[in-house]
Design a protein around this motif. Structure first.
Motif, PDB file in Angstrom:
ATOM      1  N   HIS A 153       0.827  -1.204   0.000  1.00 53.15           N
ATOM      2  CA  HIS A 153       0.000   0.000   0.000  1.00 53.15           C
ATOM      3  C   HIS A 153       0.866   1.261   0.000  1.00 53.15           C
ATOM      4  O   HIS A 153       0.509   2.267  -0.629  1.00 53.15           O
ATOM      5  N   GLN A 154       2.002   1.216   0.701  1.00 50.82           N
ATOM      6  CA  GLN A 154       2.907   2.360   0.678  1.00 50.82           C
ATOM      7  C   GLN A 154       3.467   2.584  -0.723  1.00 50.82           C
ATOM      8  O   GLN A 154       3.611   3.727  -1.177  1.00 50.82           O
ATOM      9  N   PHE A 155       3.757   1.504  -1.436  1.00 58.05           N
ATOM     10  CA  PHE A 155       4.242   1.635  -2.818  1.00 58.05           C
ATOM     11  C   PHE A 155       3.161   2.267  -3.693  1.00 58.05           C
ATOM     12  O   PHE A 155       3.460   3.180  -4.483  1.00 58.05           O
ATOM     13  N   CYS A 156       1.918   1.809  -3.566  1.00 60.96           N
ATOM     14  CA  CYS A 156       0.837   2.387  -4.365  1.00 60.96           C
ATOM     15  C   CYS A 156       0.620   3.857  -4.005  1.00 60.96           C
ATOM     16  O   CYS A 156       0.369   4.695  -4.885  1.00 60.96           O
ATOM     17  N   LYS A 157       0.713   4.176  -2.718  1.00 65.61           N
ATOM     18  CA  LYS A 157       0.555   5.570  -2.283  1.00 65.61           C
ATOM     19  C   LYS A 157       1.640   6.450  -2.895  1.00 65.61           C
ATOM     20  O   LYS A 157       1.366   7.580  -3.337  1.00 65.61           O
ATOM     21  N   PHE A 158       2.866   5.954  -2.928  1.00 67.35           N
ATOM     22  CA  PHE A 158       3.953   6.729  -3.505  1.00 67.35           C
ATOM     23  C   PHE A 158       3.769   6.890  -5.007  1.00 67.35           C
ATOM     24  O   PHE A 158       4.039   7.960  -5.565  1.00 67.35           O
TER      25      PHE A 158
END
Length: 307
Positions: A153-158
């Motif tokens: 999810h952090q990758f998608c947010k970035f």
């Protein structure tokens, strides 16, 4: 030594009288040098052992130098990552160090994972997004007990934070934010988002390949393989039915071969076979090996004669 020089100077003055005072002048210069040396030593001692304020100031300077060195080392690490074309993607969740202090730099986290785009995903998912281009690498800091779903999810947010902004007067292009279901993350095998990093046997600085979601393609491929295996079973079943089956049990064999061979091979090792008998079909054997077909025919003639 000083007293000896003084005596020597006095003796010279008494013997020679007032005619020559060079030695007396030399003694005075020597005494002056000794006094100057003592004064310098005292000043140095006072400077070195000057009290608590001086020591505290020196300690503060050392701490400041250590902080500056630590910041300089962090800057060097960041510069090295930039040279490797790796982009800081932030921290997944809240990570704390051993003193329970919150970590704000991803490279200071206990674990750092690198996400590399294996395909050109920008054209399929988010046009114009530089993070989704092939070969782009993003690193994310995390704790070893962090679940992979939080990291993904952090990758998608970035990635969504890098969506290009619309320019005035430009054509309107609908750019949707990417979702976790749009990607597949692979490290040797397909990663399960419900597992932790530790349960997935991942280590620091491991690289994860980011691909588009291909579950439908995998299902279609699995269905093709299943149909192929079923077709193969039917083919061999039909092939066995073409052979003569004189045995009452319907096993497809009418002869039993007693393959003795060598009990011990040339290296002295035993063959360790459980049984030497092999069932076979005489039609196939006769067609493939004339010598063995003749053996089978001779054995049948011998049985007829005995009967």
């Amino acid at each position: 030594r000083l007293q000896e020089q003084l005596w020597a100077g006095n003796d010279d003055v008494d013997v020679e009288g007032n005619g020559d005072n060079n030695n007396a002048g030399a003694v005075q210069d020597f005494v002056r040098q000794l006094l100057d040396r003592d004064n310098n030593d005292n000043n140095n001692d006072n400077n070195n052992g000057g009290g608590g304020d001086g020591d505290d100031a020196g300690d503060n300077n050392d701490n400041e130098n250590d902080d500056e060195a630590s910041e300089a080392s962090d800057d060097d690490v960041d510069a090295a990552e930039r040279q490797r074309d790796a982009i800081d993607g932030g921290i997944a969740g809240e990570v704390r160090d051993e003193q329970q202090i919150k970590i704000t730099r991803s490279l200071k986290c206990p674990l750092v994972l690198y996400f590399e785009c294996h395909d050109d995903l920008d054209e399929l998912l988010c046009p114009g997004n530089p993070i989704l281009k092939r070969g782009t690498t993003v690193f994310i800091g995390l704790d070893k007990n962090t679940k992979l779903s939080l990291v993904f999810h952090q990758f998608c947010k970035f990635v969504n934070s890098k969506i290009p902004k619309k320019k005035k007067g430009a054509a309107t292009v609908n750019v949707d934010a990417v979702k976790l279901s749009d990607f597949e993350f692979l490290h040797c095998t397909l990663l399960d988002a419900s597992h932790t990093v530790e349960a997935s046997a991942m280590m620091k600085n491991d690289r994860i390949k980011v691909c588009r979601e291909r579950s439908k393609e995998r299902s279609a491929k699995a269905e093709v393989l299943r149909a192929q295996r079923e077709s193969d079973r039917k083919y061999f079943k039909d092939l066995r039915q073409l052979l003569p089956d004189p045995s009452p049990g319907g096993m497809g064999c009418d002869v039993v071969l007693d393959c003795r061979g060598k009990v011990v091979d040339e290296r002295g090792f035993s063959q360790n076979v459980l049984a030497t008998t092999v069932r076979a079909n005489s039609v196939l054997i006769s067609q493939r090996c004339k010598w063995l077909g003749q053996k089978i025919s001779a054995a049948r003639e011998d049985i007829r004669r005995r009967a």
